[in-house]
Design an enzyme around this catalytic site. Structure first.
Site, PDB file in Angstrom:
ATOM      1  N   GLY A   1     -83.177 -41.607 -54.967  1.00 56.12           N
ATOM      2  CA  GLY A   1     -82.352 -40.478 -54.548  1.00 56.12           C
ATOM      3  C   GLY A   1     -81.574 -39.887 -55.702  1.00 56.12           C
TER       4      GLY A   1
ATOM      5  N   ARG B   1     -79.485 -41.937 -41.209  1.00 57.76           N
ATOM      6  CA  ARG B   1     -80.579 -42.845 -41.546  1.00 57.76           C
ATOM      7  C   ARG B   1     -80.846 -43.893 -40.473  1.00 57.76           C
ATOM      8  NH1 ARG B   1     -80.725 -44.946 -47.648  1.00 57.76           N
ATOM      9  NH2 ARG B   1     -81.228 -42.770 -48.005  1.00 57.76           N
TER      10      ARG B   1
ATOM     11  N   GLU C   1     -80.093 -34.571 -48.753  1.00 57.53           N
ATOM     12  CA  GLU C   1     -80.541 -35.794 -48.069  1.00 57.53           C
ATOM     13  C   GLU C   1     -79.849 -35.873 -46.720  1.00 57.53           C
ATOM     14  OE1 GLU C   1     -80.154 -39.134 -50.819  1.00 57.53           O
ATOM     15  OE2 GLU C   1     -82.039 -38.574 -51.765  1.00 57.53           O
TER      16      GLU C   1
ATOM     17  N   GLU D   1     -73.555 -53.061 -55.043  1.00 55.61           N
ATOM     18  CA  GLU D   1     -73.986 -53.434 -53.700  1.00 55.61           C
ATOM     19  C   GLU D   1     -73.491 -54.806 -53.272  1.00 55.61           C
ATOM     20  OE1 GLU D   1     -78.140 -52.555 -53.121  1.00 55.61           O
ATOM     21  OE2 GLU D   1     -78.125 -53.455 -51.120  1.00 55.61           O
TER      22      GLU D   1
ATOM     23  N   LEU E   1     -75.090 -45.430 -55.586  1.00 53.95           N
ATOM     24  CA  LEU E   1     -74.895 -45.356 -57.038  1.00 53.95           C
ATOM     25  C   LEU E   1     -73.503 -44.830 -57.361  1.00 53.95           C
ATOM     26  CD1 LEU E   1     -78.334 -44.035 -58.431  1.00 53.95           C
ATOM     27  CD2 LEU E   1     -77.599 -46.387 -58.050  1.00 53.95           C
TER      28      LEU E   1
ATOM     29  N   HIS F   1     -83.120 -51.989 -46.932  1.00 50.53           N
ATOM     30  CA  HIS F   1     -82.980 -51.144 -48.120  1.00 50.53           C
ATOM     31  C   HIS F   1     -81.655 -51.343 -48.836  1.00 50.53           C
ATOM     32  CE1 HIS F   1     -83.548 -47.594 -50.611  1.00 50.53           C
ATOM     33  NE2 HIS F   1     -82.443 -47.038 -50.139  1.00 50.53           N
TER      34      HIS F   1
ATOM     35  N   HIS G   1     -84.312 -48.400 -44.406  1.00 48.38           N
ATOM     36  CA  HIS G   1     -84.774 -47.065 -44.806  1.00 48.38           C
ATOM     37  C   HIS G   1     -85.964 -46.697 -43.933  1.00 48.38           C
ATOM     38  CE1 HIS G   1     -85.992 -43.632 -47.140  1.00 48.38           C
ATOM     39  NE2 HIS G   1     -84.939 -43.777 -47.921  1.00 48.38           N
TER      40      HIS G   1
ATOM     41  N   GLY H   1     -77.415 -54.369 -63.475  1.00 46.18           N
ATOM     42  CA  GLY H   1     -77.755 -53.075 -62.902  1.00 46.18           C
ATOM     43  C   GLY H   1     -76.736 -52.017 -63.322  1.00 46.18           C
TER      44      GLY H   1
ATOM     45  N   SER I   1     -80.952 -50.809 -59.046  1.00 53.13           N
ATOM     46  CA  SER I   1     -80.485 -49.464 -59.461  1.00 53.13           C
ATOM     47  C   SER I   1     -81.632 -48.662 -60.076  1.00 53.13           C
ATOM     48  CB  SER I   1     -79.382 -49.565 -60.514  1.00 53.13           C
ATOM     49  OG  SER I   1     -78.487 -50.584 -60.242  1.00 53.13           O
TER      50      SER I   1
HETATM   51  C1  SIN Z   1     -83.721 -42.235 -50.964  1.00 53.76           C
HETATM   52  O1  SIN Z   1     -83.986 -41.599 -51.964  1.00 53.76           O
HETATM   53  O2  SIN Z   1     -84.187 -41.992 -49.867  1.00 53.76           O
HETATM   54  C2  SIN Z   1     -82.798 -43.378 -51.081  1.00 53.76           C
HETATM   55  C3  SIN Z   1     -81.480 -42.924 -51.507  1.00 53.76           C
HETATM   56  C4  SIN Z   1     -80.460 -43.925 -51.129  1.00 53.76           C
HETATM   57  O3  SIN Z   1     -80.804 -44.935 -50.527  1.00 53.76           O
HETATM   58  O4  SIN Z   1     -79.292 -43.665 -51.388  1.00 53.76           O
END
Ligand code: SIN
Length: 523
Positions: free
Chosen positions: A49, A280, A115, A363, A380, A339, A234, A15, A44
């Site tokens: 996001g 979240r 976000e 991760e 990431l 997630h 998520h 990844g 990945s």
């Molecule tokens: C998302 O795009 O909602 C996920 C982004 C993330 O989990 O960092």
């Protein structure tokens, strides 16, 4: 067992962290173990996001670090957060140089998305929801063009060999359904970059292969694991019965999409001042509660995006289309889905694990950045920062010598044991039912008993034992943590314990001791 040796650095996984580390290590010879064709099947590549980075004039790394600490519910290592976010800009520039076509403004700046729980729009992205796929495409092309990297495709790691607390080899087998007998590969140093654990759950946004195998493999070799109970759910996986569940990125809510139930009511406004952009964990629990109450939660993008969703969020639009949904006309049904695993193999600032000669990034690691609730798009970023730190640490540890770094070509003899798909399905079910969004002692104990029973059915299958090891660590640490914090919610201990939060450090031996104790109790 077939055995092969090289002076190459062996990287488990393919990844973002694995690819970026291989490039950072170049021209040092590397052997990368990729379960599928390079670039395929890595979580990945599914990241919708993007990469969080304070790139705008009004934003700052200090603000990014403060948001990271706040979202993490008291268990983020503030020093790790400060260091990681400070490096974000240089990694965005490096990815750009490596060919990632980030969305740009007419003035040449980066288009930034908002976000949840971020104080500013600070998520650098590619074509709305294509960030992971496009970054991976650019890095795969670079790795393919780098002669120091040998990639073994269609091969998965199943165990680490150790001697006196130091990693000395990695056992691998063919990753297809037919498998193979294991082969032992011995290299100069070992980097685990093989993803997290969310696919251990029946309802997940992760690719099928991401089932805690890497964490489990390290734990079985004796590595210390940190914070395994912290699994992020998520809130807006698209609830259409697909496995894995397609994601509806949080950036949609950043664009103004709202959450409603089947009565058309917006329920987040009553629960948090930031409504749909609350942290979240809070949104995930609200979605779960709505679903449990039969109120059918949905993401309504119609007013915010209308038909623009089809061009600006092509992955979400495609997932809707293949399930007969038109998000420009009707709201998207959503569910909370496993997630991201905040916990993982405990590492220091260089990405070094508790076992000698072993580094971990991405991760599979637990650096202290995410605490109990990862801030969106910090995943990431962490993979990039720690991939480079691991590469530097490995370089320092090994020095310049790479003589004897020939390619390895295992022949893979027939044989070996592959996991039973029914046992995997049962394991995933018990994780979702009892180690999911809402937990309690009775459910966690039931899960530990069931994990033990499933494990006993496949005692000679390392790939399955890796999964049950990680499942045991998650459930045992969740049982031990008698409080609610971030993504770990116990309805029998609904409040956080007073004072600063503490991080978990646990070995598989400790988790198994707790499991055995539970097995002795009368259910
Ligand atoms: C998302 O795009 O909602 C996920 C982004 C993330 O989990 O960092």
């Amino acid at each position: 067992m077939e055995e092969l040796s090289t002076r190459r650095v062996i990287i488990v996984g393919a990844g973002l962290g694995a690819l970026y580390a291989a490039l950072a290590l170049a021209p040092r010879p590397v052997l990368m173990i990729s379960p599928e064709r390079l670039g395929e099947g890595a979580s990945s590549a599914w990241a919708q996001g993007g990469v969080a980075a304070a790139m705008s004039a009004e934003d700052s790394p200090d603000s990014h670090a403060a948001d990271t600490v706040r979202a993490g519910a008291g268990t983020v290592d503030a020093e790790v957060a400060a260091r990681t976010v400070r490096e974000a800009r240089e990694h965005i520039l490096a990815l750009t140089d490596l060919g990632t076509p980030f969305d740009r403004t007419p003035e040449g700046g980066y288009v930034l998305s908002r976000e949840a729980a971020h104080s500013f729009a600070r998520v650098v992205r590619v074509r709305g929801d294509q960030s992971g796929a496009e970054i991976m495409k650019a890095l795969v092309a670079q790795v393919r063009a780098t002669p120091s990297v040998q990639v073994l495709e269609g091969v998965k790691a199943i165990a680490l060999d150790t001697d006196g607390g130091r990693v000395t080899g990695v056992a691998v087998q063919r990753s297809g359904p037919e498998g193979s007998a294991p082969a032992m590969l011995r290299g100069a140093a070992y980097l685990l970059a093989g993803g997290g654990s969310a696919g251990l759950y029946a309802v997940t946004t992760n690719p099928a292969r991401i089932r805690g195998q890497v964490i489990g493999m390290a734990a079985r070799a004796g590595a210390v694991i940190a914070d395994p109970e912290f699994v992020q759910f998520h809130p807006t996986a698209i609830d259409v019965g697909e496995d894995p569940a397609p994601l509806a990125t949080e950036a949609l809510r950043g664009e103004g999409a709202v959450l409603i139930n089947r009565h058309g009511e917006r329920f987040m406004q009553a629960l948090h001042p930031d409504a749909e952009l609350a942290p979240r964990d809070i949104v995930a629990r609200a979605i779960y509660a709505q679903a449990q109450a039969g109120l059918r939660p949905m993401l309504d993008t119609r007013a915010a995006l209308g038909a623009r969703i089809k061009t600006q969020f092509p992955a979400v639009a495609a997932a809707c289309a293949r399930n007969g949904l038109d998000p420009a006309e009707a709201p998207i049904p959503v569910a909370a889905a496993a997630h991201y695993h905040m916990g993982g193999i405990a590492v220091d600032a260089e990405g070094r694990a508790s076992l000698g000669n072993l580094w971990v990034c991405g991760e599979a690691s637990s650096t202290g950045l995410h605490g109990a609730n990862r801030l969106a798009s910090n995943g990431l970023l962490e993979a990039l920062v720690y991939a480079r730190a691991c590469a530097a640490g490995i370089g320092r540890a090994l020095g310049p010598d790479s003589a004897g770094a020939g390619e390895l070509h295992p022949e893979f003899r027939p044989g070996g044991v592959m996991p039973d798909p029914e046992a995997i399905a049962a394991l995933r079910r018990v994780m979702t039912d009892h180690v999911g969004v809402v937990r309690n002692a009775a459910g966690l104990k039931a899960a530990l008993r069931e994990i033990a029973r499933l494990e006993a059915g496949q005692p000679d299958c390392p790939a399955f034992l890796n999964m049950t090891a990680t499942a045991t660590l998650i459930a045992a640490a969740a049982l031990r943590r008698e409080e609610s914090r971030g993504a770990h919610y116990r309805d029998d201990f609904p409040a956080p314990r007073g004072g600063a939060g503490t991080r978990t450090r646990i070995t598989l031996a400790e988790a198994l001791a707790l499991r055995q104790q539970v097995e002795k109790e009368t259910p």
